[in-house]
Design an enzyme around this catalytic site. Sequence first.
Site, PDB file in Angstrom:
ATOM      1  N   SER A  42      11.045  19.515  40.939  1.00  0.00           N
ATOM      2  CA  SER A  42      10.317  18.343  40.809  1.00  0.00           C
ATOM      3  C   SER A  42       9.552  18.028  39.353  1.00  0.00           C
ATOM      4  O   SER A  42       9.414  16.851  39.363  1.00  0.00           O
ATOM      5  CB  SER A  42       9.472  18.165  41.987  1.00  0.00           C
ATOM      6  OG  SER A  42       8.512  18.873  41.891  1.00  0.00           O
ATOM      7  N   LYS A  64       2.141  18.836  40.854  1.00  0.00           N
ATOM      8  CA  LYS A  64       2.536  17.662  40.421  1.00  0.00           C
ATOM      9  C   LYS A  64       1.600  17.086  39.378  1.00  0.00           C
ATOM     10  O   LYS A  64       0.566  17.519  39.293  1.00  0.00           O
ATOM     11  CB  LYS A  64       2.442  16.244  41.508  1.00  0.00           C
ATOM     12  CG  LYS A  64       3.331  16.863  42.857  1.00  0.00           C
ATOM     13  CD  LYS A  64       4.712  16.721  42.595  1.00  0.00           C
ATOM     14  CE  LYS A  64       5.829  17.017  43.949  1.00  0.00           C
ATOM     15  NZ  LYS A  64       6.941  17.450  43.646  1.00  0.00           N
TER      16      LYS A  64
END
Length: 186
Positions: free
Chosen positions: A39, A80
Amino acid sequence: MSKLKNEWFDWVKALLIAFALAFIVRMFFFAPIVVDGPSMQPTLHNHDQMIVNKFIYNVSEPERFDIIVFHATPEQDFIKRVIGLPGEHVAVKDDVLYIDGKPVKEPFLQEIKDQKKPNQTLTGDFKLEEIPGGYETIPEGYVLVLGDNRNNSADSRVLGLIPEDTIVGKTSFIYWPLDRFHMLDF
């Protein structure tokens, strides 16, 4: 015999102090983390090993483009990039990030943008109002996060806004594998 006993006691004492210091550093200041999944590519690769600074947000606030580790669930931490901050409106249209209606460059995505095919999108269009929670602006105590691999990331578009009190810390140092050993630029 007494001298040997004193020497052993000194060694045991030194080891206990070392373990206590290591425990304190690990619990309150720095911790290792292993990137799990794609990701955050191309910035971070699956199985990159990094150091998380757990102390930094005790003395400062998260900033745009910080790479953070947070508790996504009680059992799992995610890594993230902070995109939106409290008080801001976030939207993406035609692969351009807009903060409060103004375009913002994302230099860490330039490599991906240069490689994409015509009519291929990196980030599907969205507005803050469309993510879970339906906010018009990001409330105090929350941030909006996205993975760099926008088409393959469970981030705020799925999870909603991230409470700042779930943030473990900031990471910017890859220490393993050795061929990727470096500090991240942003």
